[in-house]
Design a protein around this motif. Structure first.
Motif, short mmCIF file in Angstrom:
data_model
loop_
_atom_site.label_atom_id
_atom_site.label_comp_id
_atom_site.label_asym_id
_atom_site.label_seq_id
_atom_site.Cartn_x
_atom_site.Cartn_y
_atom_site.Cartn_z
N GLN A 196 -7.96 2.73 -4.96
CA GLN A 196 -7.13 1.67 -5.53
C GLN A 196 -6.61 2.14 -6.87
OE1 GLN A 196 -7.76 -2.32 -5.25
NE2 GLN A 196 -7.80 -2.08 -3.05
N MET A 212 -2.32 -4.11 -8.35
CA MET A 212 -2.97 -2.94 -7.77
C MET A 212 -2.22 -2.49 -6.52
SD MET A 212 -5.81 -2.45 -9.56
CE MET A 212 -7.03 -1.60 -8.58
N THR A 213 -2.32 -1.19 -6.24
CA THR A 213 -1.89 -0.64 -4.97
C THR A 213 -3.04 0.20 -4.44
OG1 THR A 213 -0.10 0.48 -3.77
CG2 THR A 213 -0.78 1.45 -5.87
N SER A 214 -2.97 0.55 -3.17
CA SER A 214 -4.05 1.34 -2.59
C SER A 214 -3.49 2.43 -1.69
CB SER A 214 -5.00 0.44 -1.79
OG SER A 214 -4.30 -0.15 -0.70
N TYR A 215 -4.30 3.46 -1.48
CA TYR A 215 -3.97 4.53 -0.56
C TYR A 215 -5.20 4.79 0.30
CZ TYR A 215 -2.84 9.15 1.26
OH TYR A 215 -2.61 10.21 2.07
N ARG A 216 -5.02 4.80 1.61
CA ARG A 216 -6.15 4.98 2.51
C ARG A 216 -6.28 6.40 3.04
NH1 ARG A 216 -4.58 -0.43 4.32
NH2 ARG A 216 -6.03 -1.84 3.31
N PRO A 225 0.83 -1.21 0.00
CA PRO A 225 0.00 0.00 0.00
C PRO A 225 0.86 1.26 0.00
CG PRO A 225 -0.73 -1.55 1.68
CD PRO A 225 0.58 -2.06 1.17
#
Length: 108
Positions: A86, A103-107, A20
């Motif tokens: 995402q 995929m990568t994600s940022y919260r 992430p």
């Protein structure tokens, strides 16, 4: 033509997995761990591109190098994201032996 040996030997990305995104003093960074189906016989460059929301194009966000004898490489990436979500990443190699989508994600 040594680069042909890698292509002829069938060296391909077996899988790629991204961590992430996280905020740091330089922006939002992560890494993509790229694993191949065998060891490289010559140097292979690994490029990572991201597709930002609303865009149809890919933007380069990182580059790494797989040296002879290696089977995997970690590519550090930096992205300029403002909102949680995402994000698709395309991992490709030079010389070209295909690409892999992860995929990568940022919260936030």
């Amino acid at each position: 033509m040594r680069f042909r040996q890698d292509l002829d030997s069938g060296l391909r990305i077996a899988f790629a997995q991204a961590t992430p995104l996280f905020s740091d003093f330089m922006g939002k960074g992560a890494a993509v761990n790229v694993h191949f189906n065998g060891a490289a016989t010559t140097t292979v460059y690994v490029d990572v591109a991201a597709q930002y929301p609303g865009s149809t194009s890919w933007t380069g966000v990182g580059m790494g190098r797989l040296d002879p004898g290696q089977r995997d490489v970690q590519v550090r990436i930096k992205m300029d994201v403002k909102e949680p979500g995402q994000f698709p990443l395309k991992v490709s190699t030079r010389p070209y032996s295909g690409s892999y989508i992860t995929m990568t994600s940022y919260r936030g």
